[in-house]
Structures are given as C-alpha cells and as structure tokens.
Scaffold this motif. Structure first.
Motif, PDB file in Angstrom:
ATOM      1  N   THR A   1      -4.406 -33.586  26.037  1.00 39.19           N
ATOM      2  CA  THR A   1      -2.910 -33.540  25.972  1.00 39.19           C
ATOM      3  C   THR A   1      -2.261 -34.377  26.938  1.00 39.19           C
ATOM      4  OG1 THR A   1      -3.118 -31.820  27.392  1.00 39.19           O
ATOM      5  CG2 THR A   1      -3.490 -31.237  25.054  1.00 39.19           C
ATOM      6  N   PRO A   2      -0.991 -34.898  26.792  1.00 36.53           N
ATOM      7  CA  PRO A   2      -0.224 -35.559  27.665  1.00 36.53           C
ATOM      8  C   PRO A   2       0.196 -34.635  28.947  1.00 36.53           C
ATOM      9  CG  PRO A   2       0.585 -35.675  25.543  1.00 36.53           C
ATOM     10  CD  PRO A   2      -0.481 -34.651  25.065  1.00 36.53           C
ATOM     11  N   ILE A   3       0.164 -35.410  30.000  1.00 37.28           N
ATOM     12  CA  ILE A   3       0.425 -34.546  31.168  1.00 37.28           C
ATOM     13  C   ILE A   3       2.011 -34.559  31.502  1.00 37.28           C
ATOM     14  CG2 ILE A   3      -1.678 -34.829  32.649  1.00 37.28           C
ATOM     15  CD1 ILE A   3      -0.406 -36.965  34.129  1.00 37.28           C
ATOM     16  N   ALA A   4       2.503 -33.651  31.976  1.00 33.16           N
ATOM     17  CA  ALA A   4       4.157 -33.318  32.168  1.00 33.16           C
ATOM     18  C   ALA A   4       4.276 -34.405  33.094  1.00 33.16           C
ATOM     19  CB  ALA A   4       4.382 -31.910  32.412  1.00 33.16           C
TER      20      ALA A   4
ATOM     21  N   PHE B   1      17.808 -21.684  21.012  1.00 32.62           N
ATOM     22  CA  PHE B   1      16.450 -22.274  21.528  1.00 32.62           C
ATOM     23  C   PHE B   1      16.048 -21.631  22.668  1.00 32.62           C
ATOM     24  CE2 PHE B   1      19.082 -25.669  19.728  1.00 32.62           C
ATOM     25  CZ  PHE B   1      18.008 -26.289  18.704  1.00 32.62           C
ATOM     26  N   VAL B   2      14.634 -21.146  22.436  1.00 30.80           N
ATOM     27  CA  VAL B   2      13.940 -20.262  23.518  1.00 30.80           C
ATOM     28  C   VAL B   2      12.656 -20.995  23.783  1.00 30.80           C
ATOM     29  CG1 VAL B   2      12.845 -18.150  24.283  1.00 30.80           C
ATOM     30  CG2 VAL B   2      15.007 -17.986  22.694  1.00 30.80           C
ATOM     31  N   ALA B   3      12.231 -21.287  24.930  1.00 31.77           N
ATOM     32  CA  ALA B   3      10.956 -21.627  25.181  1.00 31.77           C
ATOM     33  C   ALA B   3       9.696 -21.073  24.575  1.00 31.77           C
ATOM     34  CB  ALA B   3      10.738 -21.911  26.602  1.00 31.77           C
ATOM     35  N   ASP B   4       9.130 -21.860  23.736  1.00 32.27           N
ATOM     36  CA  ASP B   4       7.928 -21.131  23.216  1.00 32.27           C
ATOM     37  C   ASP B   4       6.620 -21.271  23.985  1.00 32.27           C
ATOM     38  OD1 ASP B   4       8.721 -20.785  20.203  1.00 32.27           O
ATOM     39  OD2 ASP B   4       9.376 -22.793  20.528  1.00 32.27           O
ATOM     40  N   GLU B   5       6.526 -22.326  24.800  1.00 29.74           N
ATOM     41  CA  GLU B   5       5.396 -22.306  25.711  1.00 29.74           C
ATOM     42  C   GLU B   5       5.534 -22.941  27.136  1.00 29.74           C
ATOM     43  OE1 GLU B   5       1.249 -25.047  25.424  1.00 29.74           O
ATOM     44  OE2 GLU B   5       2.552 -24.855  23.719  1.00 29.74           O
ATOM     45  N   VAL B   6       5.094 -22.636  28.053  1.00 32.99           N
ATOM     46  CA  VAL B   6       5.400 -23.184  29.491  1.00 32.99           C
ATOM     47  C   VAL B   6       3.817 -23.444  30.104  1.00 32.99           C
ATOM     48  CG1 VAL B   6       5.931 -22.933  31.800  1.00 32.99           C
ATOM     49  CG2 VAL B   6       7.238 -21.628  30.132  1.00 32.99           C
ATOM     50  N   VAL B   7       3.677 -24.919  30.210  1.00 26.86           N
ATOM     51  CA  VAL B   7       2.607 -25.277  30.681  1.00 26.86           C
ATOM     52  C   VAL B   7       2.761 -26.153  32.142  1.00 26.86           C
ATOM     53  CG1 VAL B   7       0.365 -26.888  30.647  1.00 26.86           C
ATOM     54  CG2 VAL B   7       1.282 -25.388  28.796  1.00 26.86           C
ATOM     55  N   GLY B   8       2.502 -25.614  33.271  1.00 27.91           N
ATOM     56  CA  GLY B   8       2.726 -26.436  34.483  1.00 27.91           C
ATOM     57  C   GLY B   8       4.235 -26.191  34.773  1.00 27.91           C
TER      58      GLY B   8
END
Length: 193
Positions: free
Chosen positions: A13-16, A89-96
């Motif tokens: 997966t791409p990194i932020a 719009f609500v954030a569905d996922e947070v990664v880092g």
C-alpha cells in the motif's frame, strides 16, 4: 523498480506523505487525480481526522458557495422537488498521519486522503476519482475544471475553522493544543471571571 518499492509500505500500500496516499491504495490508476499541499497556518493539530472534518465542514465553505447552494435549494423547492441533502464528509479510515474519505456512488468512485506531512507544517489533500459509467464521466467533467482550486481554498480555510471550533469548545477540536490563546481571551479554565 527500486523507486516503486521505496514508495510502498507494508502489504504493497502507498505510504502517507509526499510519496503516496491512501487515496491511491483503492484507485491506483485514477481517471482524475490531484494533490494540493497547503501550510497548516501554525495550528498544532496532529489528528488527520480533525483536519479532514474541518476541510469539508459546512462552516468552512465560502459564503458565496453557501449562497449559491441556498438559491439552488429554493429554486428546487419552487418546483416541488426535494433538494439534495447536504453531503457530510466523514473520515472512514485513519492510518498514521492520513485520514481517508470514501465517497462512492453508482457513477463515481472517489477517494480523498488528508495527510499531515512530516513536521506537521504542511497538509496534503489527495483526490483520486475513477469513472464507473459514462454518466460519471459527464457528471464530473465540470467539477474537474475547478476541483483543485476548490480544494485549495477549503484546505487554506481549515486552520481558521479548527481555531474557531477550539474557541467555541467544539469537541471535534478538543485535542487542539492552542489552549494558550483561549486563556488569553479569558475563555480558558484558568481565567478568573
């Protein structure tokens, strides 16, 4: 080949950050893509979910856009049609340090990644759009012309929205670390009123 591996995190997966975005994880080859990077304006908020909600909040929208939307809704009511609901719009996922917003319908697949770049001084908003149908392509065509400029405006207004929410005691900005300004205005817990 080694550059591609450097941009990918675990699981491919791409990194932020500047090298990639969660928006490109689900739509690796989008039909439309833009990246907007703006300064955070000195706001020391580290939660990307708070930034994502601030960018797309109703109060962050410029008054001109709100006025045009209100006129459209009134025109729709004149013809006894129901106006479309205000999209939230609500954030569905947070990664880092990146929050991902998923906004799919039957015509378009849309991913919006809101990331704080290392150092916390810059905010990156990545939009990836995949057309599902010809109607989706036609529906997005006028938005395509102004999308990056509109996101740039909203992202630049987000620090003010976060500060305003912190001053009003909004829980969505409770983790904001600018409590000094609240105390200076006499609104913090240490004020002697």
């Amino acid at each position: 080949m080694s550059e591609e591996r450097a941009e990918l995190g675990t699981g491919g997966t791409p990194i932020a950050g500047a090298a990639g975005s969660l928006a490109l994880r689900d739509i690796p080859i989008p039909d439309y893509c833009d990246v907007v990077i703006v300064p955070t304006g000195g706001v020391e908020e580290s939660d990307p979910r708070v930034w994502a909600e601030a960018i797309f909040a109703h109060e962050n929208t410029p008054l001109g856009s709100r006025g045009l939307r209100a006129l459209r809704d009134e025109a729709v009511r004149l013809f006894d049609m129901v106006p479309p609901p205000q999209k939230e719009f609500v954030a569905d996922e947070v990664v880092g340090s990146e929050a991902l917003i998923v906004d799919d319908d039957d015509k378009l697949a849309v991913r919006i990644g809101v990331a704080l770049l290392p150092g916390g001084e810059l905010l990156q908003v990545t939009t990836a759009v995949k057309y599902k149908t010809v109607r989706g392509r036609l529906a997005f065509a006028p938005r395509r012309l102004m999308h990056a400029a509109a996101v740039n405006t909203l992202a630049r207004r987000a620090p003010t929205t976060i500060r305003r929410r912190a001053l009003s005691g909004d829980r969505r900005a409770a983790s904001l670390t600018s409590q000094v300004s609240r105390r200076a205005l006499g609104r913090g817990p240490s004020s002697t009123r």
